[in-house]
Design an enzyme around this catalytic site. Structure first.
Site, PDB file in Angstrom:
ATOM      1  N   LYS A 124      -8.506  -5.736  12.281  1.00  0.00           N
ATOM      2  CA  LYS A 124      -7.158  -5.443  12.888  1.00  0.00           C
ATOM      3  C   LYS A 124      -6.688  -6.114  14.033  1.00  0.00           C
ATOM      4  CE  LYS A 124      -6.315  -2.277   9.507  1.00  0.00           C
ATOM      5  NZ  LYS A 124      -5.226  -2.567   8.689  1.00  0.00           N
ATOM      6  N   TYR A 138     -14.239  -3.623  10.801  1.00  0.00           N
ATOM      7  CA  TYR A 138     -12.844  -3.209  10.577  1.00  0.00           C
ATOM      8  C   TYR A 138     -11.855  -3.486  11.664  1.00  0.00           C
ATOM      9  CZ  TYR A 138      -8.894   0.155   9.700  1.00  0.00           C
ATOM     10  OH  TYR A 138      -7.834   0.892   9.549  1.00  0.00           O
ATOM     11  N   ILE A 146      -5.457   9.323  12.067  1.00  0.00           N
ATOM     12  CA  ILE A 146      -4.277   9.905  11.324  1.00  0.00           C
ATOM     13  C   ILE A 146      -4.990  10.659  10.042  1.00  0.00           C
ATOM     14  CG2 ILE A 146      -2.546   9.646   9.915  1.00  0.00           C
ATOM     15  CD1 ILE A 146      -1.850   6.894  11.337  1.00  0.00           C
ATOM     16  N   GLY A 200       0.834  -1.203  -0.210  1.00  0.00           N
ATOM     17  CA  GLY A 200       0.124   0.027   0.096  1.00  0.00           C
ATOM     18  C   GLY A 200       0.887   1.190   0.027  1.00  0.00           C
ATOM     19  N   ALA A 201       1.880   1.361  -0.928  1.00  0.00           N
ATOM     20  CA  ALA A 201       2.812   2.253  -0.753  1.00  0.00           C
ATOM     21  C   ALA A 201       2.648   3.523  -1.645  1.00  0.00           C
ATOM     22  CB  ALA A 201       4.218   1.992  -1.086  1.00  0.00           C
ATOM     23  N   SER A 202       1.387   3.612  -2.449  1.00  0.00           N
ATOM     24  CA  SER A 202       0.847   4.552  -3.442  1.00  0.00           C
ATOM     25  C   SER A 202       0.468   5.536  -2.707  1.00  0.00           C
ATOM     26  CB  SER A 202       0.079   4.062  -4.403  1.00  0.00           C
ATOM     27  OG  SER A 202      -1.191   3.475  -3.487  1.00  0.00           O
ATOM     28  N   ALA A 208     -12.507  -5.853  13.716  1.00  0.00           N
ATOM     29  CA  ALA A 208     -12.113  -7.324  13.894  1.00  0.00           C
ATOM     30  C   ALA A 208     -10.901  -7.659  13.044  1.00  0.00           C
ATOM     31  CB  ALA A 208     -13.543  -7.951  13.431  1.00  0.00           C
TER      32      ALA A 208
END
Length: 275
Positions: free
Chosen positions: A151, A147, A180, A16-18, A149
């Site tokens: 994580k 979500y 964030i 997920g580096a974009s 769950a």
């Protein structure tokens, strides 16, 4: 905390580096002198490529692409499992298909990629895997159940596997970002029925969540925590940053569970309700 310097250059794979945290993590590793590969479902369409990052294809929901990604990169010293999707809404209004898809992207995909890098790390006697979770795992809130769950599952995998792979020089780390300011709310899938009885309270939560995210820490700050943890000589099992992490985790250890759940609900605009 001792941190490995640029003289000990590593090969790092960041998923997920974009955009968001992943982009800042990839950038930080490059700045520290490491060889960085960043994943995207469509590497050729990355809007703002980072100089020094080699982009490779990966679809978290396609487990075979994990094997292909690792085969293309080759030796991987550090894996940052960051890619994922955000979801919100009422459990009753969310289809099983949507829940299964979220688990495929947020849990099974990172696990498949971790399984793909472990043999090489084990044979070399060294390696680091970082699972990027969310403080919603430790402080779950209404309308974010699925979500949270996913994580929580990532954290459990990291904690349990840590001892399993430690004899082979492999470190497993769980990192929980708080709120964030990455604009992820604009990409979050929402599941609320047209005439849902949960609609009003969901809208209350959504407004509070937007306000909290706008005031959240920046991605670069969180990225430094992740990079420092990954490069530490003896990393802790768990790191958290944002939302006054030091204070709220201390309260979580000291106060009754129901108090913490009520506190988290209030932070998201929801009143206390006794069931």
């Amino acid at each position: 905390m001792f941190v490995v310097g640029a003289s000990h250059s590593k090969v790092v794979l960041v998923t997920g580096a974009s955009s968001g945290i992943g982009a800042d993590v990839a950038r930080a590793f490059v700045e520290r002198g490491h060889t960085v590969y960043g994943t995207s479902r469509h590497p050729e369409t990355v809007a703002d490529p980072i100089r020094g990052v080699n982009y490779v294809a990966l679809d978290n929901a396609d487990y075979e692409s994990a094997e292909a990604c690792v085969a293309k990169v080759g030796v991987i010293d550090i894996l940052i499992n960051n890619a994922g999707e955000s979801q919100a809404g009422a459990l009753e209004d969310t289809s099983m298909e949507s829940i299964e898809k979220l688990f495929a992207v947020n849990v099974f995909g990172p696990i498949a990629l971790t399984k793909a890098v472990l043999p090489g790390m084990r044979e070399r006697g060294a390696g680091t895997v970082v699972m990027v979770g969310s403080m919603l795992s430790s402080f779950p809130v209404a309308f974010r159940s699925n979500y949270a769950a996913t994580k929580s599952a990532l954290k459990a995998f990291a904690f349990a596997t840590r001892r399993e792979v430690a004899p082979y020089g492999i470190r497993m780390i769980s990192v929980e970002p708080g709120t964030i300011a990455t604009g992820i709310g604009d990409r979050r899938s929402i599941h609320i029925g047209e005439h849902s009885p949960y609609a009003a309270e969901y809208q209350t939560l959504a407004a509070a969540t937007r306000k909290n995210e706008d005031a959240g820490i920046d991605a670069a700050t969180m990225a430094r925590v992740i990079v420092d943890a990954a490069l530490a000589e003896h990393p802790k099992p768990f790191y958290a940053k944002g939302n006054q992490a030091g204070l709220v985790f201390a309260l979580r250890r000291l106060l009754p569970r129901q108090f913490i759940l009520d506190m988290t609900a209030r932070k998201h605009g929801l009143p206390r309700v006794r069931s």
